[in-house]
Design a protein around this motif. Structure first.
Motif, PDB file in Angstrom:
ATOM      1  N   VAL A 653       0.849  -1.126   0.104  1.00 50.79           N
ATOM      2  CA  VAL A 653      -0.071  -0.011  -0.053  1.00 50.79           C
ATOM      3  C   VAL A 653       0.983   1.129  -0.028  1.00 50.79           C
ATOM      4  O   VAL A 653       1.884   1.122   0.574  1.00 50.79           O
ATOM      5  N   MET A 654       0.486   2.090  -0.929  1.00 54.82           N
ATOM      6  CA  MET A 654       1.226   3.517  -1.070  1.00 54.82           C
ATOM      7  C   MET A 654       0.522   4.657  -0.341  1.00 54.82           C
ATOM      8  O   MET A 654      -0.607   4.530  -0.629  1.00 54.82           O
ATOM      9  N   CYS A 655       0.967   5.555   0.248  1.00 56.95           N
ATOM     10  CA  CYS A 655       0.432   6.462   0.814  1.00 56.95           C
ATOM     11  C   CYS A 655       1.047   7.654   0.474  1.00 56.95           C
ATOM     12  O   CYS A 655       2.241   7.791   0.281  1.00 56.95           O
ATOM     13  N   ALA A 656       0.008   9.000   0.220  1.00 56.11           N
ATOM     14  CA  ALA A 656       0.765  10.303  -0.012  1.00 56.11           C
ATOM     15  C   ALA A 656       1.734  10.779   1.365  1.00 56.11           C
ATOM     16  O   ALA A 656       1.348  10.059   2.454  1.00 56.11           O
ATOM     17  N   GLU A 657       2.127  11.837   1.177  1.00 56.68           N
ATOM     18  CA  GLU A 657       2.817  12.371   2.471  1.00 56.68           C
ATOM     19  C   GLU A 657       1.809  12.744   3.752  1.00 56.68           C
ATOM     20  O   GLU A 657       2.368  12.778   4.696  1.00 56.68           O
ATOM     21  N   ASP A 658       0.788  12.945   3.282  1.00 59.70           N
ATOM     22  CA  ASP A 658      -0.354  13.151   4.477  1.00 59.70           C
ATOM     23  C   ASP A 658      -0.840  11.903   5.049  1.00 59.70           C
ATOM     24  O   ASP A 658      -2.095  11.916   5.724  1.00 59.70           O
ATOM     25  N   GLY A 659      -0.578  10.788   4.492  1.00 55.65           N
ATOM     26  CA  GLY A 659      -0.991   9.407   5.082  1.00 55.65           C
ATOM     27  C   GLY A 659      -2.231   8.779   4.321  1.00 55.65           C
ATOM     28  O   GLY A 659      -2.599   7.767   4.433  1.00 55.65           O
ATOM     29  N   VAL A 660      -2.808   9.735   3.211  1.00 52.45           N
ATOM     30  CA  VAL A 660      -3.934   9.303   2.552  1.00 52.45           C
ATOM     31  C   VAL A 660      -3.440   8.192   1.593  1.00 52.45           C
ATOM     32  O   VAL A 660      -2.570   8.228   1.000  1.00 52.45           O
ATOM     33  N   VAL A 661      -4.495   7.079   1.523  1.00 55.06           N
ATOM     34  CA  VAL A 661      -4.027   6.144   0.670  1.00 55.06           C
ATOM     35  C   VAL A 661      -3.946   6.731  -0.834  1.00 55.06           C
ATOM     36  O   VAL A 661      -4.820   7.032  -1.197  1.00 55.06           O
ATOM     37  N   LEU A 807     -15.828  -8.246  -3.470  1.00 58.69           N
ATOM     38  CA  LEU A 807     -16.558  -7.921  -2.273  1.00 58.69           C
ATOM     39  C   LEU A 807     -16.989  -8.900  -1.399  1.00 58.69           C
ATOM     40  O   LEU A 807     -16.890  -8.642   0.018  1.00 58.69           O
ATOM     41  N   GLU A 808     -17.128 -10.082  -1.822  1.00 60.22           N
ATOM     42  CA  GLU A 808     -17.522 -11.218  -0.899  1.00 60.22           C
ATOM     43  C   GLU A 808     -16.447 -11.546  -0.361  1.00 60.22           C
ATOM     44  O   GLU A 808     -16.427 -11.942   0.971  1.00 60.22           O
ATOM     45  N   LYS A 809     -15.181 -11.467  -0.822  1.00 64.05           N
ATOM     46  CA  LYS A 809     -14.084 -11.552  -0.270  1.00 64.05           C
ATOM     47  C   LYS A 809     -13.498 -10.530   0.764  1.00 64.05           C
ATOM     48  O   LYS A 809     -12.518 -10.755   1.583  1.00 64.05           O
ATOM     49  N   GLY A 810     -13.985  -9.314   0.693  1.00 67.38           N
ATOM     50  CA  GLY A 810     -13.748  -8.173   1.531  1.00 67.38           C
ATOM     51  C   GLY A 810     -12.330  -7.478   1.304  1.00 67.38           C
ATOM     52  O   GLY A 810     -11.902  -6.720   1.972  1.00 67.38           O
ATOM     53  N   HIS A 811     -12.077  -7.442  -0.129  1.00 71.42           N
ATOM     54  CA  HIS A 811     -10.876  -6.606  -0.832  1.00 71.42           C
ATOM     55  C   HIS A 811     -11.422  -5.292  -0.982  1.00 71.42           C
ATOM     56  O   HIS A 811     -12.407  -5.070  -1.774  1.00 71.42           O
ATOM     57  N   LEU A 812     -10.731  -4.354  -0.593  1.00 72.90           N
ATOM     58  CA  LEU A 812     -11.085  -2.865  -0.855  1.00 72.90           C
ATOM     59  C   LEU A 812     -10.822  -2.616  -2.386  1.00 72.90           C
ATOM     60  O   LEU A 812      -9.692  -2.970  -2.825  1.00 72.90           O
ATOM     61  N   ILE A 813     -11.150  -1.477  -2.834  1.00 73.37           N
ATOM     62  CA  ILE A 813     -10.721  -1.016  -3.912  1.00 73.37           C
ATOM     63  C   ILE A 813     -10.522   0.520  -3.700  1.00 73.37           C
ATOM     64  O   ILE A 813     -11.241   1.446  -3.061  1.00 73.37           O
ATOM     65  N   VAL A 814      -9.157   1.138  -3.898  1.00 68.86           N
ATOM     66  CA  VAL A 814      -8.818   2.426  -3.809  1.00 68.86           C
ATOM     67  C   VAL A 814      -9.603   3.305  -4.572  1.00 68.86           C
ATOM     68  O   VAL A 814      -9.591   3.028  -5.902  1.00 68.86           O
ATOM     69  N   GLY A 815      -9.929   4.290  -4.024  1.00 63.10           N
ATOM     70  CA  GLY A 815     -10.935   5.310  -4.662  1.00 63.10           C
ATOM     71  C   GLY A 815     -12.274   4.939  -4.409  1.00 63.10           C
ATOM     72  O   GLY A 815     -13.002   6.068  -5.051  1.00 63.10           O
ATOM     73  N   ASP A 817     -13.722   2.399  -1.837  1.00 64.35           N
ATOM     74  CA  ASP A 817     -13.718   2.270  -0.413  1.00 64.35           C
ATOM     75  C   ASP A 817     -12.741   3.332   0.221  1.00 64.35           C
ATOM     76  O   ASP A 817     -12.949   3.227   1.770  1.00 64.35           O
ATOM     77  N   THR A 818     -12.081   4.001  -0.343  1.00 65.45           N
ATOM     78  CA  THR A 818     -11.108   4.982   0.085  1.00 65.45           C
ATOM     79  C   THR A 818     -11.629   6.419  -0.616  1.00 65.45           C
ATOM     80  O   THR A 818     -12.318   6.342  -1.522  1.00 65.45           O
ATOM     81  N   ASP A 819     -11.292   7.519   0.082  1.00 69.28           N
ATOM     82  CA  ASP A 819     -11.315   8.846  -0.629  1.00 69.28           C
ATOM     83  C   ASP A 819     -10.313   9.750  -0.453  1.00 69.28           C
ATOM     84  O   ASP A 819      -9.253   9.243   0.037  1.00 69.28           O
ATOM     85  N   GLY A 820     -10.264  11.072  -0.747  1.00 65.41           N
ATOM     86  CA  GLY A 820      -9.229  11.762  -0.585  1.00 65.41           C
ATOM     87  C   GLY A 820      -8.835  12.107   0.925  1.00 65.41           C
ATOM     88  O   GLY A 820      -7.691  12.797   1.170  1.00 65.41           O
ATOM     89  N   LEU A 821      -9.384  11.648   1.849  1.00 64.01           N
ATOM     90  CA  LEU A 821      -9.191  11.734   3.110  1.00 64.01           C
ATOM     91  C   LEU A 821      -8.646  10.609   3.803  1.00 64.01           C
ATOM     92  O   LEU A 821      -8.455  10.404   5.200  1.00 64.01           O
ATOM     93  N   THR A 822      -9.009   9.308   3.476  1.00 65.69           N
ATOM     94  CA  THR A 822      -8.698   8.069   4.094  1.00 65.69           C
ATOM     95  C   THR A 822      -7.383   7.630   4.063  1.00 65.69           C
ATOM     96  O   THR A 822      -6.615   7.337   3.323  1.00 65.69           O
ATOM     97  N   LYS A 823      -6.997   7.841   5.396  1.00 68.59           N
ATOM     98  CA  LYS A 823      -5.676   7.410   5.518  1.00 68.59           C
ATOM     99  C   LYS A 823      -5.574   5.929   5.853  1.00 68.59           C
ATOM    100  O   LYS A 823      -6.675   5.219   6.001  1.00 68.59           O
ATOM    101  N   ALA A 824      -4.222   5.287   5.886  1.00 69.87           N
ATOM    102  CA  ALA A 824      -4.354   3.719   5.877  1.00 69.87           C
ATOM    103  C   ALA A 824      -5.051   3.221   7.040  1.00 69.87           C
ATOM    104  O   ALA A 824      -5.657   2.146   6.715  1.00 69.87           O
ATOM    105  N   GLY A 828      -8.639   0.288   7.022  1.00 62.56           N
ATOM    106  CA  GLY A 828      -8.362  -1.127   7.691  1.00 62.56           C
ATOM    107  C   GLY A 828      -7.131  -1.798   7.323  1.00 62.56           C
ATOM    108  O   GLY A 828      -6.936  -3.222   7.447  1.00 62.56           O
ATOM    109  N   LEU A 829      -5.987  -1.202   6.968  1.00 60.37           N
ATOM    110  CA  LEU A 829      -4.845  -1.564   6.681  1.00 60.37           C
ATOM    111  C   LEU A 829      -3.727  -1.614   7.948  1.00 60.37           C
ATOM    112  O   LEU A 829      -2.584  -1.264   7.675  1.00 60.37           O
ATOM    113  N   ASP A 830      -4.278  -1.479   9.002  1.00 60.62           N
ATOM    114  CA  ASP A 830      -3.374  -1.567  10.266  1.00 60.62           C
ATOM    115  C   ASP A 830      -2.063  -2.650  10.280  1.00 60.62           C
ATOM    116  O   ASP A 830      -1.080  -2.278  10.538  1.00 60.62           O
TER     117      ASP A 830
END
Length: 946
Positions: A653-661, A807-815, A817-824, A828-830
């Motif tokens: 997983v890559m995050c921007a400098e603000d921690g957003v996915v 979705l049955e498997k619970g895998h997220l899609i960046v963009g 299940d995340t948005d411009g404010l969603t950090k890692a 759920g990427l702890d």
């Protein structure tokens, strides 16, 4: 389907200047009834020929409206054509098979229920929208729903095919706006003087008012058109308009009528702009002036002489000028009974009466004349829009009853010619334009010479001045009133009320009442509005002044402003197969992908039970080589990469400098210093740029070479319990679980194709292999897989099935299940974030997020009502009605037989078993329960590891 009588009951015999082709007929539909027309007919002229009188219902009161101007500005003929709303029916040419309908009328144009607004007129007075629907606030949603039903616009289907738009750059020495006699004469003179000329005309043919004139007018038109056609230096754009003028004669020209192009925006930089816009006939304001059957004299002459249509049987012609006299003569020649009312002798019209159309006309002397047609010829509006945009505001001349431009205030690079500049005989107007055209060429060529560093010694051309003919001031018949702006249903009473309430300038009245803000943009309404404001304030029209015309002169589609699509459209090598097998296309960024092959639910079941293949070529792919690749991966990804072994694959997983996915994907190590990284389809370019940015600006000493190879490989995911059995038939790679386990990568031969990359990964949650083969062999490998797996039940699946499976498997899609404010941590990427690494992009922000703890979380959600599938983006609300989260992904699971969701919720609501309320689109609520895992199916992942 009913059918109108062929030919129509109002079509006249052949006319000298007609533009219709009587040798052919075409059929089109009007509100479900089939009509015939001739090529060259507009929609409006064809319907008028068939006896249609009412074309539309008005904006606010839903009053019946007919033709007024019979040109592009007509407020009573804005219709729906097929899937295109707001079509100017008095300008659009008829085409065979057209489906034309009235807009915003229910249940029909004739019986429009919304006409009840006329009874509520006193509650809909000017500015009512500022004064009502304010309290109580809780009813605002209800107000919006009710008012939305009264919006006077057409319909656009979300499934409609998008038209193609284009743009072009041009650099003419002289651009002439207007193709009437003055415009043509100026264009010819400028071309003969050596200038390159662009001649732009809004109508479908050159000629202006000469087209519907007498024999001498038609002869003059033919001579001027021939002269234009003889000049190779003149480019003619018809059905086009100069919509805007900016600094240094940067001109926006909207060109229509091109094959396969809806509109083209021509960005022209001209040396000299010649404004030859002519004059627009002004309506008269009196009671009943919006009844069908009230027309301008130019409208009548257009219908009679261009389209051979008789607009009525008995006419009253209210005239104050020669144009009105000519209209009366044309009507008589067409067999219409005509009564002339001459304003120059003191008589005026005060009222028109009738149900659904003109039946009688009342005059100022108290007399009443029965008629079905009332023609007005009371004056002109000079369309000075381009001059306004040049900084030259017009001044009012009471002796001519119109605003005229001030030559002294006009920039040197702009010249006004023809009727907009003044009055004169046909020969005088042509002579004036000829001199102006030669002067325009001289100025343009002098400018070009100065830019080239040389001097131009030509003497200026003497341009004769045009005078102004006397014209009586005729604007309104008070106190009877009438409509000032028929596009917006603004009456004379509304204008007077606005002034009484303190809006005592033209600009304020315009905004308070919306007069001049409709589709005609003031071309018909401005002078009458100013005259009423002047009357109400006790000022002169000159003291009151007109509103300012700004760009755009005419409405332009957003598509024309956007112009040509510069983004490439990408297809995978397997696209011909998808097309031939009826795949529904899905636009995914630049890529066209198969959404499904007819039944996505069946596709899901087949993957779970047998084997399916999906084209995943758009997945971003970056080839990484060099001894420092692991350092780059450790910097860009939140997890660790130093110990990744050769032949292994890891999710990152890559995050921007603000921690957003930013992006996610898998990277495999192919050799000691060779890696292959995958990204999301939409993130390929971003990740490449991201990696290069860090390498070039922060760590230029690292030895890493990044090569984008997205289109170098065709990518296929083979998924399902029988995928190993299928692939074993086609590859030399050992697929035994012990030799090639989950999250591993191998290279080898597939279907005889060498240098293929195989990843053992499972976005679908099934045993699966992701194949990356050289792009030129993609179709071969795909077809070989399909043929070889026939006995295994192989079938293709599309993006929709893949979304359900993941979705049955619970895998997220960046963009999604995340948005411009969603950090890692919110995604759920702890488990992936390794804060014990020395450094990585976004670490400080993620460390702060981890320490704070109170952040939204992505959770699995199970709707308790299995008959309800919450919409994606539906809001999750608290007991007090506050938003505490949203549904990010939602589908009905074919595998589980119930709806499943992922959602973002506030931290205190993320515990398993918590029940939450979801507000659905229709306003109702449903309950969902937080699950222990993101995965709804096989949470242990046993199926993908077998």
């Amino acid at each position: 389907m009913s059918r109108a009588r062929p030919g129509g009951s109002h079509r006249l015999g052949a006319r000298p200047g007609e533009v219709i082709d009587r040798s052919r007929t075409i059929e089109f539909r009007w509100n479900g009834v089939t009509h015939t027309a001739h090529p060259g007919d507009t929609i409006a002229s064809a319907l008028a020929a068939a006896g249609v009188r009412v074309f539309a219902r008005s904006y606010k009161y839903h009053r019946p409206r007919g033709l007024l101007t019979a040109d592009i500005f007509d407020p009573g003929a804005i219709l729906q054509v097929g899937d295109e709303p707001n079509v100017r029916a008095a300008h659009r040419l008829v085409e065979a098979g057209m489906d034309v309908r009235s807009q915003n009328t229910w249940p029909s144009l004739r019986y429009d229920v919304k006409a009840v607004n006329q009874l509520a007129g006193r509650f809909l007075a000017t500015g009512f929208y500022y004064k009502t629907f304010i309290k109580p606030e809780r009813l605002w949603p209800t107000y919006e729903k009710v008012l939305r039903r009264f919006v006077h616009a057409g319909e656009v289907s979300p499934d409609s095919e998008q038209p193609y738009f284009d743009k072009r750059y041009a650099h003419p020495d002289v651009l002439v706006a207007g193709g009437g006699p003055a415009g043509m004469a100026a264009a010819v003179a400028a071309a003969r003087a050596g200038a390159s000329v662009m001649l732009v005309e809004q109508e479908h043919q050159l000629g202006g008012h000469l087209r519907w004139g007498d024999a001498e007018d038609l002869r003059c038109r033919d001579e001027l058109v021939a002269a234009v056609e003889a000049e190779s230096n003149i480019e003619v754009l018809t059905d086009s308009v100069v919509a805007a003028r900016y600094d240094d004669n940067w001109l926006a020209v909207v060109q229509r009528g091109l094959p396969h192009v809806a509109e083209r925006l021509v960005k022209a930089r001209a040396g000299t702009l010649v404004v030859a816009a002519g004059l627009i006939e002004r309506p008269y304001v009196f009671a009943g002036n919006d009844l069908p059957g009230v027309m301008l004299s130019t409208a009548v002459r257009r219908l009679l002489n261009l389209y051979a249509v008789r607009p009525g049987s008995r006419a009253v012609v209210f005239t104050a000028n020669p144009e009105g006299d000519a209209a009366a003569a044309d009507l008589r020649a067409a067999g219409v009974d005509v009564v002339e009312v001459d304003a120059r002798h003191g008589r005026t019209v005060v009222r028109a009466t009738g149900r659904g159309g003109v039946e009688a006309v009342e005059l100022s002397d108290g007399s009443r004349i029965e008629a079905d047609l009332l023609v007005t010829a009371v004056g002109w509006t000079a369309p000075t829009s381009l001059l306004n945009m040049s900084g030259a505001n017009p001044g009012y001349r009471p002796d001519a009853a119109r605003f005229v431009p001030d030559p002294a205030a006009t920039p040197a690079a702009v010249i006004a010619v023809g009727g907009i500049a003044g009055d004169g005989t046909r020969d005088e107007l042509v002579a004036h334009a000829d001199a102006a055209g030669r002067e325009a060429a001289a100025r343009a060529l002098a400018l070009a010479a100065s830019r080239a560093g040389s001097a131009d010694t030509r003497d200026p051309v003497a341009v004769p001045q045009l005078g102004l003919h006397h014209h009586p001031e005729l604007f309104f018949a008070l106190p009877t009133g009438g409509f000032v702006d028929m596009s917006e249903d603004v009456s004379a009473k509304d204008i007077l009320t606005a002034v009484k309430e303190g809006y005592d300038s033209s600009e304020l009245v315009k905004r308070y009442t919306t007069a001049t803000m409709g589709p005609a943009q003031g071309k018909l309404e401005t002078v009458n509005t100013v005259a009423l404001v002047a009357h109400a304030t006790g000022k002169t029209i000159a003291e009151t002044g007109a509103t300012t015309w700004r760009p755009m002169y005419t409405p332009i589609t957003l598509g024309a402003l956007a112009g040509r699509k510069f983004e490439p459209v990408r297809h995978s090598p397997m696209q011909p197969w998808h097309t031939s097998h009826k795949a529904a296309p899905l636009i995914a960024g630049q890529w066209i992908r198969p959404e499904h092959y007819g039944d996505p639910v069946a596709e899901v079941r087949n993957v779970r039970q047998n084997v399916g293949i999906i084209d995943v070529t758009p997945i971003g792919k970056l080839d990484l080589q060099g001894p420092d690749v692991a350092k780059l991966l450790n910097l860009l990804y939140v997890n660790k990469w130093s110990q990744l072994g050769i032949g292994r694959v890891r999710y990152g997983v890559m995050c921007a400098e603000d921690g957003v996915v930013l992006d996610d994907g898998v990277t495999g190590r192919l050799a000691e210093n060779h890696y292959l990284m995958s990204t999301t389809s939409s993130g390929a370019g971003t990740v490449w740029e991201w990696a290069e940015n860090w390498l070039q600006t922060e760590h230029p000493e690292w030895q890493v070479h990044v090569t984008p190879v997205t289109t170098a490989y065709a990518s296929i995911n083979v998924a399902g319990p029988k995928s190993r059995e299928l692939l074993a038939r086609l590859t030399d790679v050992d697929l035994d679980n012990a030799a090639f386990g989950y999250m591993n990568v191998r290279t080898g031969t597939i279907a005889g194709v060498a240098d293929c990359v195989l990843w053992r990964i499972g976005f679908t949650g099934e045993l699966s292999y992701e194949l990356h083969v050289p792009a030129s062999y993609g179709l071969h490998v795909w077809e070989t897989l399909m043929a070889t797996g026939a006995d295994l039940g192989i079938a293709p699946f599309g993006v929709e099935a893949q979304r359900i499976l993941r979705l049955e498997k619970g895998h997220l899609i960046v963009g999604q299940d995340t948005d411009g404010l969603t950090k890692a941590y919110s995604a759920g990427l702890d488990w992936a974030v390794k804060l014990d690494k020395p450094d990585f992009v976004g670490k400080p922000e993620l460390a702060w997020q981890a320490a704070r703890g109170e952040h939204p979380k992505l959770v699995g959600l199970r709707p308790l009502d299995t008959s309800v599938v919450p919409e994606e983006a539906a809001q999750i609300i608290s007991d007090g009605g506050y938003i505490v989260g949203r549904i990010t992904s939602s589908r009905l699971s074919p595998t589980l037989g119930r709806p499943i969701c992922l959602g973002q919720v506030d931290a205190h609501l993320a515990d398993p078993g918590t029940r939450l309320t979801v507000r659905l689109r229709n306003g109702s609520d449903t309950t969902v329960e937080v699950t222990a895992e993101h995965a709804h199916f096989d949470p242990e992942g046993e199926r993908q590891r077998v």
